[in-house]
Design an enzyme around this catalytic site. Structure first.
Site, PDB file in Angstrom:
ATOM      1  N   GLY A  33       0.812  -1.212   0.000  1.00  0.00           N
ATOM      2  CA  GLY A  33       0.000   0.000   0.000  1.00  0.00           C
ATOM      3  C   GLY A  33       0.843   1.258   0.000  1.00  0.00           C
ATOM      4  O   GLY A  33       1.835   1.343   0.719  1.00  0.00           O
ATOM      5  N   THR A  73       4.735   1.527   6.424  1.00  0.00           N
ATOM      6  CA  THR A  73       3.388   0.970   6.606  1.00  0.00           C
ATOM      7  C   THR A  73       2.563   1.903   7.480  1.00  0.00           C
ATOM      8  O   THR A  73       3.031   2.354   8.519  1.00  0.00           O
ATOM      9  CB  THR A  73       3.407  -0.431   7.241  1.00  0.00           C
ATOM     10  OG1 THR A  73       2.065  -0.817   7.557  1.00  0.00           O
ATOM     11  CG2 THR A  73       4.241  -0.485   8.500  1.00  0.00           C
ATOM     12  N   VAL A  74       1.354   2.183   7.051  1.00  0.00           N
ATOM     13  CA  VAL A  74       0.472   3.009   7.872  1.00  0.00           C
ATOM     14  C   VAL A  74      -0.030   2.236   9.078  1.00  0.00           C
ATOM     15  O   VAL A  74      -0.474   2.828  10.060  1.00  0.00           O
ATOM     16  CB  VAL A  74      -0.734   3.548   7.056  1.00  0.00           C
ATOM     17  CG1 VAL A  74      -0.250   4.408   5.893  1.00  0.00           C
ATOM     18  CG2 VAL A  74      -1.620   2.410   6.570  1.00  0.00           C
ATOM     19  N   ASP A  75       0.044   0.897   9.028  1.00  0.00           N
ATOM     20  CA  ASP A  75      -0.429   0.078  10.143  1.00  0.00           C
ATOM     21  C   ASP A  75       0.516   0.126  11.342  1.00  0.00           C
ATOM     22  O   ASP A  75       0.132  -0.235  12.451  1.00  0.00           O
ATOM     23  CB  ASP A  75      -0.585  -1.380   9.713  1.00  0.00           C
ATOM     24  CG  ASP A  75      -1.768  -1.590   8.782  1.00  0.00           C
ATOM     25  OD1 ASP A  75      -2.621  -0.676   8.709  1.00  0.00           O
ATOM     26  OD2 ASP A  75      -1.841  -2.647   8.143  1.00  0.00           O
ATOM     27  N   GLY A 114      -6.026  -1.252   9.508  1.00  0.00           N
ATOM     28  CA  GLY A 114      -5.345  -1.953  10.582  1.00  0.00           C
ATOM     29  C   GLY A 114      -5.817  -3.389  10.644  1.00  0.00           C
ATOM     30  O   GLY A 114      -6.788  -3.694  11.325  1.00  0.00           O
ATOM     31  N   ARG A 115      -5.146  -4.267   9.902  1.00  0.00           N
ATOM     32  CA  ARG A 115      -5.567  -5.665   9.845  1.00  0.00           C
ATOM     33  C   ARG A 115      -5.277  -6.387  11.159  1.00  0.00           C
ATOM     34  O   ARG A 115      -6.134  -7.060  11.719  1.00  0.00           O
ATOM     35  CB  ARG A 115      -4.831  -6.387   8.713  1.00  0.00           C
ATOM     36  CG  ARG A 115      -5.116  -7.874   8.627  1.00  0.00           C
ATOM     37  CD  ARG A 115      -4.313  -8.522   7.505  1.00  0.00           C
ATOM     38  NE  ARG A 115      -4.625  -7.922   6.228  1.00  0.00           N
ATOM     39  CZ  ARG A 115      -5.668  -8.254   5.470  1.00  0.00           C
ATOM     40  NH1 ARG A 115      -6.500  -9.203   5.870  1.00  0.00           N
ATOM     41  NH2 ARG A 115      -5.893  -7.659   4.326  1.00  0.00           N
ATOM     42  N   LEU A 155     -12.680   5.692   6.681  1.00  0.00           N
ATOM     43  CA  LEU A 155     -11.480   6.468   6.369  1.00  0.00           C
ATOM     44  C   LEU A 155     -10.601   5.711   5.382  1.00  0.00           C
ATOM     45  O   LEU A 155     -10.110   6.264   4.402  1.00  0.00           O
ATOM     46  CB  LEU A 155     -10.700   6.752   7.660  1.00  0.00           C
ATOM     47  CG  LEU A 155      -9.498   7.681   7.550  1.00  0.00           C
ATOM     48  CD1 LEU A 155      -9.890   8.998   6.902  1.00  0.00           C
ATOM     49  CD2 LEU A 155      -8.897   7.921   8.922  1.00  0.00           C
ATOM     50  N   ARG A 189      -8.548   4.139   2.682  1.00  0.00           N
ATOM     51  CA  ARG A 189      -7.395   4.592   1.905  1.00  0.00           C
ATOM     52  C   ARG A 189      -7.149   6.094   1.976  1.00  0.00           C
ATOM     53  O   ARG A 189      -6.056   6.547   1.626  1.00  0.00           O
ATOM     54  CB  ARG A 189      -7.567   4.182   0.447  1.00  0.00           C
ATOM     55  CG  ARG A 189      -7.613   2.676   0.245  1.00  0.00           C
ATOM     56  CD  ARG A 189      -7.534   2.318  -1.210  1.00  0.00           C
ATOM     57  NE  ARG A 189      -7.597   0.870  -1.406  1.00  0.00           N
ATOM     58  CZ  ARG A 189      -7.359   0.276  -2.564  1.00  0.00           C
ATOM     59  NH1 ARG A 189      -7.058   0.997  -3.620  1.00  0.00           N
ATOM     60  NH2 ARG A 189      -7.433  -1.039  -2.658  1.00  0.00           N
TER      61      ARG A 189
END
Length: 378
Positions: free
Chosen positions: A11, A137-139, A184-185, A285, A287
């Site tokens: 991503g 990573t945004v996570d 957030g997986r 929210l 992407r």
């Protein structure tokens, strides 16, 4: 001298291009390589020999690239299968054709697994080839780094949207619930960051099993006490058996991960069907937090850029392969209340991905941040 290759995967984020710019600029300042080539659309494009010469980008272009969100080279979700050597040999052929010695790969969990797989294969079959990871990573779910490039900017956007939508929500007197869904997986960092605003009533994280009855009791109690309830839920919220609150039955990405989305709608409908309130509002929210340029974090941009430069610098060591660069908090500075970071020397990988997911780690296991019901009153 030889050539280096840099590619982006997974991503996109608001600052992934800053790391790319860092690699290019570092080579201009200290030309370890004759050329810097960019792989179009990640490893997938590299395998197709789709490369672009980035060596002589102007200072102006590099400054624009540094500030530009999303993936300038394009990205992909292509999984290298460790038991299938065809892709590995094809990549080695492409690298040989362009005299490429080192490949820098900018990405998250799955991308770092790719770095590990390539380095492992090269050690036995192409020892002159080196593979180095640059995290994003945004996570924020890569360890042992303090935090990951991409997360600060995404968290900033999430906070802005949380506050804006809470203001809108509070303007009404009608009984309704508001549910914001964020990415957030396996890790709830992005969802938890929304709580900084002080606007969140209940937080649903993926780290703790979701208990429907306990959750609805929390929602009912909040409405009885205040007449409103603003909820933030991670897309990866799941029940005790591992079933996601909402996931496609058969849809998967290139890494066999279930395609998530819809957890907020599920939560809203659950509340309405129970009769707690007659209606609800959902804001996904998703992407929007990844590649936003209106809330780019200067700290994020700077750190991403520095990591790109650091990766290039450390590649001067012929033994530096199958490793990544990252950010580690200075413990002395933290003890004094100062927020000063330093770059990691690189994390060795030995039979495991350069970074491991933080799912279930003590720092974000949910025990500290959430109740046993999987929901946290904030």
């Amino acid at each position: 001298m030889s050539t280096c290759l840099v590619a982006q995967s997974g991503g996109p984020t608001a600052v992934i291009n800053a790391s790319l710019a860092g690699v290019i600029r570092a080579n201009q300042l200290n030309p370890l390589y004759d050329r810097v080539l960019g792989g179009i659309h990640g490893i997938e494009g590299v395998l197709a020999d789709q490369l672009y010469d980035l060596t002589d980008l102007s200072e102006h272009d590099l400054e624009l690239l540094r500030q530009t969100p999303s993936s300038a080279l394009g990205t992909c979700r292509y999984k290298l299968k460790r038991d299938d050597e065809a892709d590995f040999r094809r990549l080695a052929d492409v690298m040989d054709a362009h005299d490429i010695e080192t490949m820098f790969y900018i990405g998250g969990n799955d991308s770092m697994d790719t770095v590990d797989a390539l380095a492992e294969w090269a050690a036995e079959n192409a020892p002159s080839k080196r593979f180095i990871g640059i995290p994003k990573t945004v996570d924020n779910d890569l360890v042992p780094v303090d935090h990951c490039p991409g997360f600060p900017s995404a968290a900033k956007v999430a906070c802005q949207i949380t506050h804006a939508t809470r203001l809108d929500y509070d303007a009404y007197t009608r009984p309704e619930v508001f549910v914001l869904e964020v990415m957030g997986r396996d890790a709830g960092w992005l969802a938890a960051s929304c709580c900084i605003t002080g606007d969140v009533d209940l937080l649903v994280l993926p780290e703790v099993a979701f208990d429907r009855d306990a959750f609805l009791a929390e929602v009912r109690a909040k409405f009885e006490a205040t007449g409103s309830c603003y909820i933030v839920v991670s897309e990866g919220a799941r029940y005790a058996d591992g079933t996601y609150l909402s996931a496609g039955d058969t849809a998967h990405d290139g890494f066999a991960h279930a395609v998530l989305g819809g957890a907020a709608q599920t939560v809203k409908q659950m509340i309405v069907d129970t009769g707690i309130v007659p209606r609800g509002v959902v804001q996904d929210l998703s992407r929007a937090a990844r590649s936003s340029n209106f809330a780019q974090s200067l700290v994020d941009v700077t750190e991403a850029y520095d990591l790109g430069m650091s990766a290039h610098m450390r590649s001067a060591d012929p033994a530096f392969t199958g490793q990544v660069v990252g950010i580690r908090r200075n413990p002395e500075a933290a003890a004094e209340g100062r927020l000063r970071q330093r770059l990691l020397n690189g994390t060795m990988v030995a039979g495991m991905p350069p970074f491991m997911t933080s799912f279930g780690s003590p720092s974000m296991s949910g025990r500290k941040y959430a109740t046993a019901s999987g929901v946290m009153p904030w």
